[in-house]
Design a protein around this motif. Structure first.
Motif, PDB file in Angstrom:
ATOM      1  N   TYR A   1      30.987  56.071  -2.870  1.00  0.00           N
ATOM      2  CA  TYR A   1      31.069  55.740  -5.015  1.00  0.00           C
ATOM      3  C   TYR A   1      31.382  54.464  -4.618  1.00  0.00           C
ATOM      4  O   TYR A   1      32.580  54.490  -4.929  1.00  0.00           O
ATOM      5  CB  TYR A   1      30.922  56.799  -5.610  1.00  0.00           C
TER       6      TYR A   1
ATOM      7  N   THR B   1      26.412  64.895  -5.976  1.00  0.00           N
ATOM      8  CA  THR B   1      25.519  65.448  -6.828  1.00  0.00           C
ATOM      9  C   THR B   1      24.390  66.453  -6.900  1.00  0.00           C
ATOM     10  O   THR B   1      23.979  66.632  -7.818  1.00  0.00           O
ATOM     11  CB  THR B   1      24.938  64.058  -7.836  1.00  0.00           C
TER      12      THR B   1
ATOM     13  N   PRO C   1      31.582  52.148  -6.625  1.00  0.00           N
ATOM     14  CA  PRO C   1      33.119  51.551  -8.201  1.00  0.00           C
ATOM     15  C   PRO C   1      33.617  52.059  -7.882  1.00  0.00           C
ATOM     16  O   PRO C   1      35.134  52.107  -9.085  1.00  0.00           O
ATOM     17  CB  PRO C   1      31.621  51.944  -9.282  1.00  0.00           C
TER      18      PRO C   1
ATOM     19  N   GLY D   1      31.636  45.746 -10.820  1.00  0.00           N
ATOM     20  CA  GLY D   1      30.794  46.044 -11.878  1.00  0.00           C
ATOM     21  C   GLY D   1      29.579  45.329 -11.225  1.00  0.00           C
ATOM     22  O   GLY D   1      28.470  45.633 -11.848  1.00  0.00           O
TER      23      GLY D   1
ATOM     24  N   ALA E   1      28.183  48.084  -7.958  1.00  0.00           N
ATOM     25  CA  ALA E   1      28.342  49.238  -8.843  1.00  0.00           C
ATOM     26  C   ALA E   1      26.923  49.162  -8.400  1.00  0.00           C
ATOM     27  O   ALA E   1      25.876  50.596  -8.572  1.00  0.00           O
ATOM     28  CB  ALA E   1      27.943  48.833 -10.090  1.00  0.00           C
TER      29      ALA E   1
ATOM     30  N   ARG F   1      30.751  58.881 -15.312  1.00  0.00           N
ATOM     31  CA  ARG F   1      29.326  58.883 -15.249  1.00  0.00           C
ATOM     32  C   ARG F   1      28.927  59.309 -16.766  1.00  0.00           C
ATOM     33  O   ARG F   1      28.245  60.237 -16.606  1.00  0.00           O
ATOM     34  CB  ARG F   1      29.038  59.853 -14.065  1.00  0.00           C
TER      35      ARG F   1
ATOM     36  N   ARG G   1      29.428  50.118 -20.408  1.00  0.00           N
ATOM     37  CA  ARG G   1      29.282  50.541 -18.638  1.00  0.00           C
ATOM     38  C   ARG G   1      29.786  50.790 -17.835  1.00  0.00           C
ATOM     39  O   ARG G   1      29.840  50.882 -16.952  1.00  0.00           O
ATOM     40  CB  ARG G   1      28.220  48.981 -18.410  1.00  0.00           C
TER      41      ARG G   1
ATOM     42  N   LEU H   1      30.467  54.145 -15.335  1.00  0.00           N
ATOM     43  CA  LEU H   1      30.739  54.364 -13.920  1.00  0.00           C
ATOM     44  C   LEU H   1      31.982  54.422 -13.177  1.00  0.00           C
ATOM     45  O   LEU H   1      32.339  55.165 -12.144  1.00  0.00           O
ATOM     46  CB  LEU H   1      31.379  52.049 -13.369  1.00  0.00           C
ATOM     47  N   ALA H   2      33.082  54.768 -14.438  1.00  0.00           N
ATOM     48  CA  ALA H   2      33.940  54.941 -13.867  1.00  0.00           C
ATOM     49  C   ALA H   2      34.211  56.508 -14.252  1.00  0.00           C
ATOM     50  O   ALA H   2      34.616  57.525 -13.261  1.00  0.00           O
ATOM     51  CB  ALA H   2      35.342  54.947 -14.472  1.00  0.00           C
TER      52      ALA H   2
END
Lengths: 428, 365
Positions: free
Chosen positions: B144, B252, B146, B39, B43, A377, A370, A374-375
């Motif tokens: 973004y 994206t 996180p 997280g 996130a 993709r 995870r 998050l860092a």
């Protein structure tokens, strides 16, 4: 719209087919759901040129046309909650409610990253079979089959039958293991016959043990491979490389339903009792979901689950056959265990996540999947970590993660339009 | 026992923003976070940078923060995308509320413009017919979250801060205890969001669950971050559950769809009825999205203080314990300003905006 059935079965491979026939034979109303256009699953996939395999041809049409079985082809299960599945096909979405659910949604290929594995022309071993059977032109193309296990033989036969020139089969297990496996096959006469038949159809095609593909080479498309055999490393020109390292149970739906998993292996499998009951009341699992076992395990387990699910008697001899089939699976896992060489194929710059173009080295320093996701993709793309997550688990980099809804990419309208007018579904 | 000038507990967007400011001020810093950096709610968040104007204190803090975000527009990891915000008016009543909003924003220096109906459709052709108009705030953006938390933490680490990948189990007389029984001594800043009550039970904190859906890559369908003008009613109302239209174009090419708000649900499982309500609201404004593919649905928990404003400052009655938590749905936007406000107070410096509306003493008193 909600349709209600006594038994809903997800997956129409041998396990799901056997379960459907068994449950329907006891008077139950059955929904048999599969994402493909034809029943048969991966192992009995219908070939547009050659039809179904003989054994499948003998049973599939009668099962899908059974008056109490509603055959739902090209239908994806996108979500599950207590007692109902959310389904989608090309034109509509609806819910199927059930009394009992039999999960028979099989396994997918384990794809492991190595330099060049994302080049066009490189496929999975099962992937090549599926493409060939759907009409992908193979005629005259030079194909190499590599990886591990008896599935390589089946892939080679399919490729050859569709006109490919199969240059060789490269098995990572060493010759001693493969021979021990072959010598033990007398315990499963059907399997021995099958092996003899496959070898017969592959006469003249070299079979190399202890061999690993180091790299797939080419600029825009595959042109050659570098393969390491016990005699050293050698280049080999080819147009196709089909490479398979085994199968991974598709446990995501079972996970979503809360079924307890057996965590002994890195990929997880659904824990069931001898009647194929999972830890969730009313939910059964059969075949590859309970551990990779092949067609025979799936069929007999489907038969057992189909009876047990409707309260019918399960015969003792089926349970004996079930154990015997599972012993074959164990022998297979033991003799074709992946070597450390296979785990060392990826280089730091090799892509691990092909949806999001993430190389192996980008994952360094992350404690778990995870945090890496998050860092970097990694695993955020269209396959939602099905491919890279399994590979990373197999390589011992990160343990596999949980199920993420939806189970498959789904139309927003399936999730957002109100599903109204519940009524009793009717059988075809 | 290791001794620090400041121990920050929590490495979400708030904790890492505080770590960035505190380390830049030269403080010897420890950061305690057992999980992935950014997280938690960070996130799960959409990552919009948007000024909310219906509460003057909130507007002051968000505007202050938006200016601070300008220093991060070219950090690749943060994926700063200045798509602008387009507030959509679905009827004449909503349209009539825009001039007052424009005036409130203008009063603090935020430039926004009224968008006539015809112009609305030029800007966003995918919007449903029959809408009345809107209001555009051109310089607002999405990030973004996180990636932002990671970047802010990395800056602090590069200045010599120490990361403890452990759980802080208790506040002690002069620091914190970690789950390996080790102690860190020094002033403590608690930035643990919805988990605040574990260390600071005296400050009320509720969780407000939200759902988000992200699509496959469909670039060019939506150009601005889109919100319905009724969004603030959902965000600031106290209903047990509500949904509001909020859609973002991600760099994206994916489209991120919100939003839902629920009190009383501590279960992180996706609720399909809530997703259905949320998407139905979305289709009302963007009917063409019905045929797009959803890749992923997830949930998160917004930390909500007793009055909806974050707690930023010294914890009353405690020696050398500070707090920065409770930002509800505006934590990403207001993180950088919140961090300045807290660290400035901690260093006994004057603050750029009035800090009193966020003083935790307002609640504990």
């Amino acid at each position: 719209m909600t349709e209600r059935y006594d038994v809903a079965i997800v997956g129409a491979g041998p396990g799901g087919l056997a379960a459907a026939r068994a449950a329907a034979s006891q008077g139950a109303r059955v929904a048999l759901i599969d994402a493909q256009a034809h029943a048969g699953g991966q192992v009995w996939r219908k070939d547009i040129e050659h039809g179904w395999p003989r054994r499948a041809q003998a049973c599939i049409p009668r099962i899908v046309e059974h008056p109490r079985i509603h055959w739902l082809a090209q239908t994806q299960v996108v979500h599950a909650d207590a007692g109902a599945l959310l389904l989608e096909n090309e034109t509509q979405a609806w819910r199927v409610a059930y009394d009992t659910l039999i999960l028979a949604n099989g396994a997918r290929e384990l794809l492991l990253p190595f330099p060049g594995w994302t080049l066009p022309g490189v496929t999975g071993a099962g992937g090549l079979q599926a493409l060939a059977k759907q009409g992908w032109p193979l005629h005259g193309r030079r194909a190499v089959i590599a990886g591990s296990g008896p599935l390589l033989l089946a892939a080679a036969v399919t490729a050859k039958r569709h006109g490919a020139q199969v240059l060789g089969i490269y098995e990572q297990a060493d010759a001693a293991s493969v021979h021990r496996f072959a010598r033990g096959l007398w315990r499963w006469p059907g399997k021995a016959l099958q092996a003899v038949s496959l070898r017969g159809q592959l006469a003249g095609i070299p079979y190399h043990c202890g061999s690993v593909v180091r790299e797939a080479l080419g600029t825009d498309t595959l042109q050659a491979i570098e393969v390491e055999t016990p005699r050293g490393s050698e280049p080999l020109s080819c147009d196709l490389l089909a490479i398979g390292f085994g199968l991974v149970p598709n446990i995501e739906l079972a996970q979503m339903l809360g079924c307890r998993l057996n965590e002994a292996g890195v990929h997880g499998r659904v824990e069931v009792d001898t009647m194929q009951r999972s830890s969730v009341p009313g939910v059964y699992a059969v075949g590859e979901l309970c551990g990779i076992g092949g067609r025979d395990s799936a069929w007999i387990e489907g038969l057992i689950a189909g009876h047990a699910a409707v309260g019918a008697k399960v015969q003792a001899r089926w349970l004996r056959r079930q154990r015997h089939a599972r012993e074959f699976a164990e022998s297979l896992q033991h003799h074709f265990k992946l070597s450390t060489r296979v785990r060392a194929m990826a280089r730091p710059d090799t892509l691990v996540c092909r949806c999001e173009d993430v190389p192996l080295q980008a994952l360094r320093g992350h404690a778990d999947a995870r945090s890496a996701k998050l860092a970097t993709r990694c695993g955020m793309g269209a396959c939602q970590g099905r491919i890279c997550g399994s590979a990373l688990a197999e390589l011992g980099i990160f343990p596999r993660g949980g199920s993420r809804p939806p189970l498959f990419p789904v139309r927003l309208s399936t999730l957002g339009d109100p599903i109204s007018n519940p009524h009793q579904g009717s059988c075809s | 026992m290791k001794s620090y000038d400041l121990i920050i507990v929590g490495a979400g967007i708030i904790g890492t923003a505080c770590a960035d400011v505190a380390s830049a001020a030269g403080l010897k810093l420890a950061i305690v976070e057992p999980q992935a950096i950014g997280g938690g709610a960070t996130a799960a968040a959409m990552g919009h940078l948007v000024a909310m104007d219906d509460d003057p204190a909130e507007l002051a803090l968000s505007h202050y923060s938006l200016q601070l975000w300008e220093a991060f527009t070219d950090v690749a990891q943060i994926e700063y995308s200045r798509c602008g915000t387009l507030w959509v008016a679905s009827n004449e009543n909503e349209l009539a509320s825009i001039p007052a909003k424009l005036a409130r924003l203008a009063a603090v220096g935020v430039h926004a413009e009224l968008i006539e109906r015809q112009r609305l459709y030029q800007l966003e052709p995918a919007l449903a017919p029959g809408l009345a108009g809107g209001m555009r705030v051109l310089r607002e953006a999405v990030v973004y979250p996180p990636g932002a938390a990671r970047h802010l933490l990395d800056r602090a680490l590069a200045r010599g801060a120490t990361l403890y990948p452990r759980q802080a189990t208790a506040l002690t007389r002069n620091g914190v205890e970690l789950d390996d029984r080790s102690m860190l001594s020094g002033p403590v800043l608690v930035a643990t969001g919805a988990a605040l009550p574990r260390l600071l039970p005296q400050l009320p904190m509720r969780q407000r669950k939200g759902h988000l859906v992200i699509t496959d890559r469909h670039p060019g369908i939506v150009h601005h971050q889109l919100l319905e003008l009724g969004y603030a009613d959902s965000a600031h109302g106290d209903a047990d559950s509500s949904v509001a239209f909020n859609v973002q174009p991600r760099p994206t090419g994916q489209i991120l769809i919100g939003s839902s708000r629920e009190y009383g649900s501590d279960d992180s499982a996706v609720s399909m009825p809530m997703v259905q309500r949320m998407l139905e609201r979305c289709f009302h404004y963007l009917p063409g999205l019905r045929d797009l593919q959803a890749l992923r649905i997830w949930t998160g928990f917004r930390p909500v203080s007793a009055d909806g404003r974050p707690y930023l400052g010294r914890v009353p009655g405690a020696q050398n314990v500070w707090v920065a938590a409770g930002h509800e749905g505006l934590g990403i936007t207001t993180s950088l300003g919140s961090a300045r406000l807290v660290i400035d107070q901690l260093l006994s410096q004057s603050t750029a905006i009035d800090a009193s509306p966020y003083d935790p003493a307002r609640i504990a008193a």
